[in-house]
Design a protein around this motif. Sequence first.
Motif, PDB file in Angstrom:
ATOM      1  N   ILE A   1      32.978  66.999  77.498  1.00  0.00           N
ATOM      2  CA  ILE A   1      32.948  68.436  77.747  1.00  0.00           C
ATOM      3  C   ILE A   1      31.799  68.770  78.707  1.00  0.00           C
ATOM      4  O   ILE A   1      31.041  67.900  79.104  1.00  0.00           O
ATOM      5  N   GLY A   2      31.695  70.032  79.094  1.00  0.00           N
ATOM      6  CA  GLY A   2      30.588  70.498  79.914  1.00  0.00           C
ATOM      7  C   GLY A   2      30.922  70.708  81.375  1.00  0.00           C
ATOM      8  O   GLY A   2      30.159  71.331  82.106  1.00  0.00           O
ATOM      9  N   SER A   3      32.072  70.195  81.828  1.00  0.00           N
ATOM     10  CA  SER A   3      32.500  70.386  83.211  1.00  0.00           C
ATOM     11  C   SER A   3      34.016  70.279  83.266  1.00  0.00           C
ATOM     12  O   SER A   3      34.651  69.770  82.336  1.00  0.00           O
ATOM     13  N   LEU A   4      34.578  70.771  84.356  1.00  0.00           N
ATOM     14  CA  LEU A   4      36.026  70.680  84.564  1.00  0.00           C
ATOM     15  C   LEU A   4      36.287  69.500  85.482  1.00  0.00           C
ATOM     16  O   LEU A   4      36.160  69.585  86.704  1.00  0.00           O
ATOM     17  N   GLU A   5      36.627  68.367  84.871  1.00  0.00           N
ATOM     18  CA  GLU A   5      36.880  67.138  85.611  1.00  0.00           C
ATOM     19  C   GLU A   5      38.049  66.397  84.972  1.00  0.00           C
ATOM     20  O   GLU A   5      38.270  66.489  83.751  1.00  0.00           O
ATOM     21  N   VAL A   6      38.768  65.665  85.784  1.00  0.00           N
ATOM     22  CA  VAL A   6      39.912  64.902  85.295  1.00  0.00           C
ATOM     23  C   VAL A   6      39.454  63.921  84.222  1.00  0.00           C
ATOM     24  O   VAL A   6      38.462  63.203  84.387  1.00  0.00           O
ATOM     25  N   GLY A   7      40.160  63.910  83.109  1.00  0.00           N
ATOM     26  CA  GLY A   7      39.860  63.022  82.002  1.00  0.00           C
ATOM     27  C   GLY A   7      39.043  63.667  80.907  1.00  0.00           C
ATOM     28  O   GLY A   7      38.974  63.133  79.793  1.00  0.00           O
ATOM     29  N   LYS A   8      38.416  64.802  81.202  1.00  0.00           N
ATOM     30  CA  LYS A   8      37.608  65.466  80.179  1.00  0.00           C
ATOM     31  C   LYS A   8      38.479  66.359  79.302  1.00  0.00           C
ATOM     32  O   LYS A   8      39.603  66.719  79.650  1.00  0.00           O
ATOM     33  N   LYS A   9      37.920  66.703  78.150  1.00  0.00           N
ATOM     34  CA  LYS A   9      38.603  67.619  77.246  1.00  0.00           C
ATOM     35  C   LYS A   9      38.830  68.958  77.943  1.00  0.00           C
ATOM     36  O   LYS A   9      37.985  69.427  78.712  1.00  0.00           O
ATOM     37  N   ALA A  10      39.936  69.576  77.611  1.00  0.00           N
ATOM     38  CA  ALA A  10      40.298  70.839  78.243  1.00  0.00           C
ATOM     39  C   ALA A  10      39.702  72.001  77.466  1.00  0.00           C
ATOM     40  O   ALA A  10      40.359  72.655  76.652  1.00  0.00           O
ATOM     41  N   ASP A  11      38.412  72.234  77.694  1.00  0.00           N
ATOM     42  CA  ASP A  11      37.707  73.413  77.188  1.00  0.00           C
ATOM     43  C   ASP A  11      37.453  74.302  78.392  1.00  0.00           C
ATOM     44  O   ASP A  11      36.550  74.024  79.210  1.00  0.00           O
ATOM     45  N   VAL A  12      38.225  75.358  78.525  1.00  0.00           N
ATOM     46  CA  VAL A  12      38.258  76.158  79.748  1.00  0.00           C
ATOM     47  C   VAL A  12      38.164  77.634  79.399  1.00  0.00           C
ATOM     48  O   VAL A  12      38.818  78.102  78.450  1.00  0.00           O
ATOM     49  N   VAL A  13      37.364  78.361  80.169  1.00  0.00           N
ATOM     50  CA  VAL A  13      37.181  79.799  79.954  1.00  0.00           C
ATOM     51  C   VAL A  13      37.531  80.538  81.233  1.00  0.00           C
ATOM     52  O   VAL A  13      37.126  80.133  82.328  1.00  0.00           O
ATOM     53  N   LEU A  14      38.278  81.626  81.084  1.00  0.00           N
ATOM     54  CA  LEU A  14      38.596  82.510  82.199  1.00  0.00           C
ATOM     55  C   LEU A  14      37.832  83.812  82.008  1.00  0.00           C
ATOM     56  O   LEU A  14      37.967  84.471  80.973  1.00  0.00           O
ATOM     57  N   VAL A  15      37.025  84.166  82.999  1.00  0.00           N
ATOM     58  CA  VAL A  15      36.231  85.391  82.958  1.00  0.00           C
ATOM     59  C   VAL A  15      36.840  86.387  83.941  1.00  0.00           C
ATOM     60  O   VAL A  15      37.006  86.088  85.132  1.00  0.00           O
ATOM     61  N   ASP A  16      37.157  87.566  83.448  1.00  0.00           N
ATOM     62  CA  ASP A  16      37.775  88.616  84.250  1.00  0.00           C
ATOM     63  C   ASP A  16      36.716  89.251  85.142  1.00  0.00           C
ATOM     64  O   ASP A  16      35.819  89.950  84.656  1.00  0.00           O
ATOM     65  N   MET A  17      36.826  89.019  86.439  1.00  0.00           N
ATOM     66  CA  MET A  17      35.838  89.559  87.373  1.00  0.00           C
ATOM     67  C   MET A  17      36.233  90.929  87.916  1.00  0.00           C
ATOM     68  O   MET A  17      35.437  91.559  88.626  1.00  0.00           O
ATOM     69  N   ARG A  18      37.417  91.393  87.598  1.00  0.00           N
ATOM     70  CA  ARG A  18      37.845  92.715  88.097  1.00  0.00           C
ATOM     71  C   ARG A  18      37.323  93.795  87.143  1.00  0.00           C
ATOM     72  O   ARG A  18      38.073  94.458  86.398  1.00  0.00           O
ATOM     73  N   ARG A  19      36.009  93.930  87.157  1.00  0.00           N
ATOM     74  CA  ARG A  19      35.298  94.859  86.291  1.00  0.00           C
ATOM     75  C   ARG A  19      34.263  95.587  87.144  1.00  0.00           C
ATOM     76  O   ARG A  19      33.695  95.001  88.077  1.00  0.00           O
ATOM     77  N   PRO A  20      33.980  96.847  86.860  1.00  0.00           N
ATOM     78  CA  PRO A  20      33.043  97.599  87.717  1.00  0.00           C
ATOM     79  C   PRO A  20      31.694  96.915  87.898  1.00  0.00           C
ATOM     80  O   PRO A  20      31.140  96.916  89.010  1.00  0.00           O
ATOM     81  N   HIS A  21      31.162  96.296  86.851  1.00  0.00           N
ATOM     82  CA  HIS A  21      29.836  95.685  86.967  1.00  0.00           C
ATOM     83  C   HIS A  21      29.862  94.337  87.670  1.00  0.00           C
ATOM     84  O   HIS A  21      28.799  93.760  87.936  1.00  0.00           O
ATOM     85  N   LEU A  22      31.062  93.820  87.973  1.00  0.00           N
ATOM     86  CA  LEU A  22      31.171  92.528  88.641  1.00  0.00           C
ATOM     87  C   LEU A  22      31.739  92.642  90.058  1.00  0.00           C
ATOM     88  O   LEU A  22      31.860  91.635  90.751  1.00  0.00           O
ATOM     89  N   TYR A  23      32.075  93.842  90.469  1.00  0.00           N
ATOM     90  CA  TYR A  23      32.660  94.061  91.797  1.00  0.00           C
ATOM     91  C   TYR A  23      31.619  94.588  92.770  1.00  0.00           C
ATOM     92  O   TYR A  23      30.611  95.174  92.335  1.00  0.00           O
ATOM     93  N   PRO A  24      31.823  94.427  94.069  1.00  0.00           N
ATOM     94  CA  PRO A  24      32.941  93.758  94.740  1.00  0.00           C
ATOM     95  C   PRO A  24      32.888  92.246  94.532  1.00  0.00           C
ATOM     96  O   PRO A  24      31.844  91.689  94.206  1.00  0.00           O
ATOM     97  N   LEU A  25      34.019  91.611  94.755  1.00  0.00           N
ATOM     98  CA  LEU A  25      34.163  90.203  94.401  1.00  0.00           C
ATOM     99  C   LEU A  25      33.671  89.316  95.540  1.00  0.00           C
ATOM    100  O   LEU A  25      34.444  88.732  96.303  1.00  0.00           O
ATOM    101  N   ASN A  26      32.342  89.237  95.664  1.00  0.00           N
ATOM    102  CA  ASN A  26      31.736  88.257  96.559  1.00  0.00           C
ATOM    103  C   ASN A  26      30.580  87.598  95.811  1.00  0.00           C
ATOM    104  O   ASN A  26      30.142  88.079  94.780  1.00  0.00           O
ATOM    105  N   MET A  27      30.125  86.488  96.292  1.00  0.00           N
ATOM    106  CA  MET A  27      29.119  85.683  95.588  1.00  0.00           C
ATOM    107  C   MET A  27      29.465  85.602  94.096  1.00  0.00           C
ATOM    108  O   MET A  27      28.663  85.951  93.227  1.00  0.00           O
ATOM    109  N   PRO A  28      30.674  85.172  93.769  1.00  0.00           N
ATOM    110  CA  PRO A  28      31.172  85.297  92.392  1.00  0.00           C
ATOM    111  C   PRO A  28      30.351  84.551  91.341  1.00  0.00           C
ATOM    112  O   PRO A  28      30.213  85.042  90.217  1.00  0.00           O
ATOM    113  N   VAL A  29      29.790  83.389  91.689  1.00  0.00           N
ATOM    114  CA  VAL A  29      29.045  82.643  90.672  1.00  0.00           C
ATOM    115  C   VAL A  29      27.732  83.362  90.347  1.00  0.00           C
ATOM    116  O   VAL A  29      27.330  83.445  89.185  1.00  0.00           O
TER     117      VAL A  29
END
Length: 484
Positions: free
Chosen positions: A381-409
Amino acid sequence: MADIIITNGIVVTMDEDRRVIENGAVAITNDRIVAVGTTAEVTAAHQAVTVIDARNKIVMPGLIDGHAHAGHGLIKTMGGGDSDQWYDACHAAYTVASTPDFWRAEARLAALERLRFGVTTGVSLLGGGDTILRTDDPIYGDAHCEGVREVGTRSVVAIGPTRPPHPRTYARIENGKATEYPVDFDRQYDTCVKLIDTWHGSHGGRLNIALITPTLRPEHIDTLGADNLAKARDQAVKVAGLARERGLVFTQDGHNKGSVAYAQELGILGPNALLSHSTDLTAEEIRIVADTGTSIAHNPSAIASILGRCPVPELLDAGANVCIGSDATAPDRSGDMFRHMQQCMHYHRTFFKDPTWLPPGRVLEMCTIDAAKALGMQEDIGSLEVGKKADVVLVDMRRPHLYPLNMPVSRLIYFANGNDVHTVIVDGRIALQNREALFVDEDEVLDDAQRETEAMLDRTGFRHMLDTPKMFWKHTRATDQIEH
């Protein structure tokens, strides 16, 4: 044929090159990641039963909480910030006033909180610290593990003996009556062995056991007395030896200046050791941590980090591994790891009076790949790489405090919070979708937690601890102390 393909997302891999794939995709088969790349590349090579459109979302590894406490979820704000009252509540609840139903209810509540915040893996001490662990009988650890299993997250449950002197009084509650009994080190050790045999590595490796012994700080060395100090030393060595023998994480809570050097004298440090808080370490202790391969769980939002400072940049520069812990839940902090990442950056920048310390990517590493290393899980775990366990999170960036969608990380780490988490996959199974838990009924979990808390309050007689503190309003300090 894959089981799940996530498409059109901003994929933050946390792999060795820290790749960020702007229009990325992740393919999952069973519990493993089978492809990571652009959406065009992955969909050309794989088809799936379930396709998740991650447009306007960041796709990232599940967050990892390096230090927290089981039981606290039903205690939380009791005592209103009065540490003595808080510890009284924890001590009573975790030794003489809790049932297996209490531990299952709290485990489900805490695991659900983690799930909704995108925390797929967390360490949980089975109690309020190294002196009040519920290790008199396996039924309490069983109840906790069963609660986590129902919600579907990963957990590393830390169990172990209490600090001498022994025996310590515990109680079993049956038919509304408490039967007290003495518990010694041998009984706690046997409980640990049984829980290891039952739960470690179970349910596809989602449930694991760690071992813990009380941290021996200078005040304990001075106050325990020669006989109890000798017992505490022997017990720490025995439990640490069991951890090495069984391939478990060995952890200790509440390290500060002098205690790391003492732990090194006992020979209990090493690559499987995880020390929490670790404030006001000496230069020699920083060297010890790095040289032994010991990991540190930094809890920037904890009271311990107000009373002392964990020298995180100095540890990292020395080559030590540091992860972040929530120390949750407690009177003033939750399990939201986004909050703790942000607190971590500000904490150390304030100390150095320099905003360049701990860039945002560095703290994300501390909650993903570095935390996986601290738990000995970096191959899974700890990264998204082939062979690793599929522990994956999707974060909704279409939110007022996260927009506009640049420099996303950067926006993710500086501005996101746990409530922005949209979807969570643990071990290849979708456990949260559109912010709704799929394996448990949230209302039922909340009602169960409320019911067990009310029962605990009745048993302890601590309802007065729920009163609003007398200095809650119109005071600059919540204390009667007068300083001159």
